[in-house]
Design an enzyme around this catalytic site. Structure first.
Site, short mmCIF file in Angstrom:
data_model
loop_
_atom_site.label_atom_id
_atom_site.label_comp_id
_atom_site.label_asym_id
_atom_site.label_seq_id
_atom_site.Cartn_x
_atom_site.Cartn_y
_atom_site.Cartn_z
N HIS A 3 49.61 -37.51 -17.77
CA HIS A 3 49.70 -36.14 -17.91
C HIS A 3 48.39 -35.11 -18.89
O HIS A 3 48.47 -35.44 -19.25
CB HIS A 3 50.81 -36.10 -18.94
CG HIS A 3 51.72 -37.14 -18.35
ND1 HIS A 3 53.24 -37.31 -18.43
CD2 HIS A 3 52.30 -37.84 -17.05
CE1 HIS A 3 54.03 -37.61 -18.00
NE2 HIS A 3 53.42 -38.06 -16.82
N ASP A 59 52.10 -36.16 -10.77
CA ASP A 59 51.84 -35.00 -10.41
C ASP A 59 51.37 -33.41 -10.41
O ASP A 59 51.06 -32.70 -10.26
CB ASP A 59 50.16 -35.00 -9.45
CG ASP A 59 49.54 -36.42 -9.53
OD1 ASP A 59 49.25 -36.92 -10.68
OD2 ASP A 59 49.54 -37.41 -8.46
P1 GDP Z 1 51.54 -34.83 -14.05
O1 GDP Z 1 51.49 -36.02 -14.35
O2 GDP Z 1 52.60 -34.16 -13.54
O3 GDP Z 1 51.75 -34.06 -15.65
O4 GDP Z 1 50.81 -34.04 -13.65
P2 GDP Z 1 49.25 -33.87 -13.48
O5 GDP Z 1 48.60 -33.65 -14.67
O6 GDP Z 1 48.67 -35.27 -13.11
O7 GDP Z 1 48.57 -32.63 -13.34
C1 GDP Z 1 48.97 -30.94 -13.00
C2 GDP Z 1 47.34 -30.75 -13.06
O8 GDP Z 1 47.84 -29.10 -13.00
C3 GDP Z 1 46.90 -31.08 -14.12
O9 GDP Z 1 45.99 -30.53 -14.36
C4 GDP Z 1 47.92 -29.40 -15.24
O10 GDP Z 1 46.66 -28.98 -16.21
C5 GDP Z 1 47.30 -28.63 -14.09
N1 GDP Z 1 48.42 -27.32 -14.21
C6 GDP Z 1 49.80 -27.58 -14.74
N2 GDP Z 1 50.86 -26.45 -14.34
C7 GDP Z 1 50.05 -26.10 -13.09
C8 GDP Z 1 49.59 -24.30 -13.78
O11 GDP Z 1 50.81 -23.25 -13.25
N3 GDP Z 1 49.30 -23.61 -12.91
C9 GDP Z 1 47.58 -24.75 -12.55
N4 GDP Z 1 46.77 -24.03 -11.69
N5 GDP Z 1 47.77 -25.55 -12.92
C10 GDP Z 1 48.79 -26.34 -13.53
#
Ligand code: GDP
Length: 475
Positions: free
Chosen positions: A70, A42
């Site tokens: 993702h 995440d």
């Molecule tokens: P992944 O599985 O590693 O892709 O991560 P997830 O999608 O589960 O969680 C990452 C969350 O953080 C998602 O809701 C993204 O939209 C959000 N996100 C990603 N980058 C950023 C950032 O730089 N700032 C903020 N506030 N949210 C972010």
């Protein structure tokens, strides 16, 4: 209708054997980039991969299955990709669900249809014929196994997503598994299913084999136009000088061998695992990008030394929106753990880091970061992961407090969009420099918001380990 490249290639007489070395157009070199989660998952791998996909021809998911989620915020709305790679979201890329994955065919078919319905299936899509299938019986088995653990000792329950990932990988290793290629041959599918069902004695309430066979054959029929042998396709692409982005799912500290075993996933979400999960040779890799949040989160059970179970953890969960994209479960939250990050850097050979969600920490006066552990016997740990999960659970984190930076309001974000890295607040640069110095890996990307484009790229200028990257900020 699937796009043209999604169909199996017509026989052309051309061998699919990799015909390297082949001169690459414009003398360009091979470009294989690997994106790896550097923590417990995440970290925003989806967002970073989506941004890097703009520079790739193929984006390949190399492991995991419907346990991943993702999240990508597009101008048209939010997409959570579970079994598709980010490559399907761009007109210019081909998204590959690769051979290292375990795919739930019925859910995958639904994911494709849903994206199509929303008009967001823009790139091409290819599904590896070697990927294994997660079957309805694996989901039952997954829940049954974790309940069994919980009954014996609640502390030993893994808190899996119950999506069947562990049992599907176990059947792959045990050679009982059913592969995507089998879904396209109903008589073989039936035989393999009977064999597999024969191994599942003692598990109650398994779905009836006839219904499962019919469902799988139907889903297989719908997926058939996308199915092909993906390794030769990627080898040929590299020979033509096209770039490939390997999109890791899950994360390094959940690796089945090198993570916090047994509180891990059942695959290898490391840079090495990305190669096994795609069929690409190691020598082709140019960059390994580790994605780390500016703090740490974890879903499910397992040791988490820098967890904050008090107000600070609650703050991170609330402001960071820390709930699982797949299960909706609240994530456990804590501060950045440099011990784990150093370990992940060594394990994966990161060539750069993408540090995400720095906006979430904006407005704090001070930010603790864990620089080392003190173990019960008084020894210190800086860059390795204790082999036993219970040793890690007994580690005492040592924190250093770094100065915080102001909240990143819209005006600050606008400046970042316009001016790039030089508009990052100085305390934030200091924080990122500290990460680079401590891990010996330069920070190449900084995520300051969830939206596509809310990422600053730091100009290259990799520091020697132990040296500050400060010069790079002004570059
Ligand atoms: P992944 O599985 O590693 O892709 O991560 P997830 O999608 O589960 O969680 C990452 C969350 O953080 C998602 O809701 C993204 O939209 C959000 N996100 C990603 N980058 C950023 C950032 O730089 N700032 C903020 N506030 N949210 C972010």
């Amino acid at each position: 209708m699937p796009p043209a490249c999604a169909r199996p290639a017509a026989p052309s007489g051309k061998s699919h054997i990799y015909s390297a070395p082949v001169a690459r157009p414009g003398g360009s070199s091979t470009t294989v980039r690997v994106v790896v989660g550097a923590q417990f998952g995440d970290e925003a791998k989806g967002k970073i991969t989506d941004e890097l996909a703009a520079e790739a021809r193929y984006v390949v998911r190399t492991g995991g299955g419907p346990n991943a989620g993702h999240t990508i915020h597009l101008p048209e709305g939010t997409v959570v990709l579970h079994q598709l790679s980010c490559g399907v979201l761009r007109h210019t890329t081909c998204g590959v669900s690769g051979p290292g994955m375990v795919v739930q065919p019925i859910a995958l078919d639904e994911e494709i249809r849903e994206l199509e319905r929303r008009g967001l299936l823009r790139g091409e899509f290819v599904l590896s014929d070697r990927a294994h299938a997660v079957l309805p019986l694996h989901e039952v088995e997954d829940a049954w196994e974790d309940d069994l653990r919980a009954r014996r000792d609640p502390a030993s329950a893994l808190g899996t997503t119950r999506r069947g990932i562990g049992p599907a990988y176990a059947d792959r290793a045990g050679r009982w598994g059913i592969r995507v290629a089998d879904l396209l041959r109903p008589s073989v599918l039936r035989e393999r299913l009977e064999l597999l069902y024969g191994t599942k004695t003692g598990i109650p309430d398994l779905p009836p084999i006839d219904a499962v066979a019919a469902q799988l054959a139907e889903a297989g029929g719908r997926l058939a136009p996308y199915v092909r042998s993906t390794e030769p396709m990627l080898w040929d692409a590299l020979a033509r000088g096209e770039s490939v982005l390997l999109e890791g799912a899950n994360s390094a500290l959940l690796d089945v061998d090198f993570g916090t075993y047994p509180f891990v996933t059942s695959s290898h979400p490391t840079s090495a695992g990305a190669l096994v999960g795609s069929g690409l040779p190691p020598a082709e890799v140019e960059e390994v990008i580790g994605v780390a949040k500016a703090y740490t989160t974890r879903v499910g059970a397992g040791p988490f030394p820098s967890e904050d179970t008090g107000e600070a953890g609650e703050f991170l969960r609330r402001v960071g929106g820390e709930r699982g994209a797949t299960t909706g479960r609240p994530r456990r939250c804590g501060w950045l753990d440099l011990v784990l990050l150093r370990y992940a850097a060594r394990l994966n050979g990161f060539t750069s880091l993408a540090v995400t969600k720095v906006d979430i920490l904006g407005g704090l006066d001070e930010i603790p970061v864990c620089t080392q552990y003190v173990m019960p016997d008084g020894t210190t740990v800086r860059d390795v992961l204790p082999t036993n999960a219970d040793d890690l659970a007994r580690a005492t984190p040592v924190y250093e407090k770094l100065p915080g930076w102001p909240e990143l309001h819209e005006r600050a974000k606008e400046r970042l969009r316009r001016e790039g890295a030089r508009a990052l607040p100085s305390a934030l640069r200091h924080y990122l420099d500290r990460i680079a110095v401590e891990t010996g890996v330069s920070v190449g990307w900084v995520g300051y918001g969830p939206g596509r484009g809310e990422t600053v790229r730091i100009p290259p200028g990799a520091p020697a380990p132990g040296r500050s990257t400060v010069a790079a900020w002004t570059g």
